[in-house]
Design a protein around this motif. Structure first.
Motif, PDB file in Angstrom:
ATOM      1  N   PHE A   1       0.808  -1.207   0.000  1.00 19.16           N
ATOM      2  CA  PHE A   1       0.000   0.000   0.000  1.00 19.16           C
ATOM      3  C   PHE A   1       0.848   1.268   0.000  1.00 19.16           C
ATOM      4  O   PHE A   1       0.316   2.363   0.005  1.00 19.16           O
ATOM      5  CB  PHE A   1      -0.965  -0.023   1.186  1.00 19.16           C
TER       6      PHE A   1
ATOM      7  N   SER B   1       0.371  -6.956 -11.293  1.00 15.17           N
ATOM      8  CA  SER B   1      -0.700  -6.684 -10.346  1.00 15.17           C
ATOM      9  C   SER B   1      -1.827  -7.702 -10.518  1.00 15.17           C
ATOM     10  O   SER B   1      -2.193  -8.059 -11.632  1.00 15.17           O
ATOM     11  CB  SER B   1      -1.235  -5.272 -10.570  1.00 15.17           C
TER      12      SER B   1
ATOM     13  N   ASN C   1      -4.102  -4.020  -4.808  1.00 19.72           N
ATOM     14  CA  ASN C   1      -2.730  -3.808  -4.339  1.00 19.72           C
ATOM     15  C   ASN C   1      -1.952  -5.105  -4.136  1.00 19.72           C
ATOM     16  O   ASN C   1      -0.986  -5.152  -3.386  1.00 19.72           O
ATOM     17  CB  ASN C   1      -2.704  -2.968  -3.057  1.00 19.72           C
TER      18      ASN C   1
END
Length: 138
Positions: free
Chosen positions: A25, A46, A50
């Motif tokens: 994050f 990804s 996140n």
């Protein structure tokens, strides 16, 4: 009594927990996660929310996700599984307070239009709802 839905969720979570992935994050968490995976930023992809996995693990990750979908589809043919799923998610999402059917269907990954058209699902849902409300009310 074993709850097949809870067992499914546990198996799914264990596989996810044991898969090499990171969640970051901020840049510090990303740097720490890249070190944990033993890669640089160009070697990850990804997975949303996140989360990141190694590019080399994409196929294994997709196979894992597909296996979850396949098992879920198979389990949805079992009335006991569906009943346990509805009842569990009613408790998990405080249905006694919200009475939010849409929230329960979303938690069960059931499209509202499919639900409306599927008499079997509606019947099982009503049974689970009645049992859940009767148990909580006592």
């Amino acid at each position: 009594m074993n709850n097949s839905y809870v067992e499914f969720k546990k198996r799914k979570q264990e596989r996810i927990d044991n898969f090499d992935m990171i969640f970051a994050f901020d840049n510090k968490q990303l740097d720490e996660g890249l070190k944990k995976l033993g890669v640089n930023l160009d070697e990850v992809v990804s997975i949303g929310m996140n989360g990141f996995i190694r590019k080399s693990d994409i196929e294994a990750f997709n196979e894992m996700v597909d296996s979850f979908k396949g098992e879920y589809i198979k389990n949805m043919k079992d009335d006991d599984f569906v009943y346990e799923m509805f009842k569990y998610e009613m408790g998990n999402h405080e249905y006694i307070i919200t009475f939010d059917d849409e929230e329960i269907l979303n938690a069960c990954e059931i499209d509202e239009h499919l639900f409306i058209a599927d008499e079997r699902l509606k019947e099982i849902y009503l049974k689970a709802k009645n049992h859940y409300l009767n148990e909580v009310d006592q």
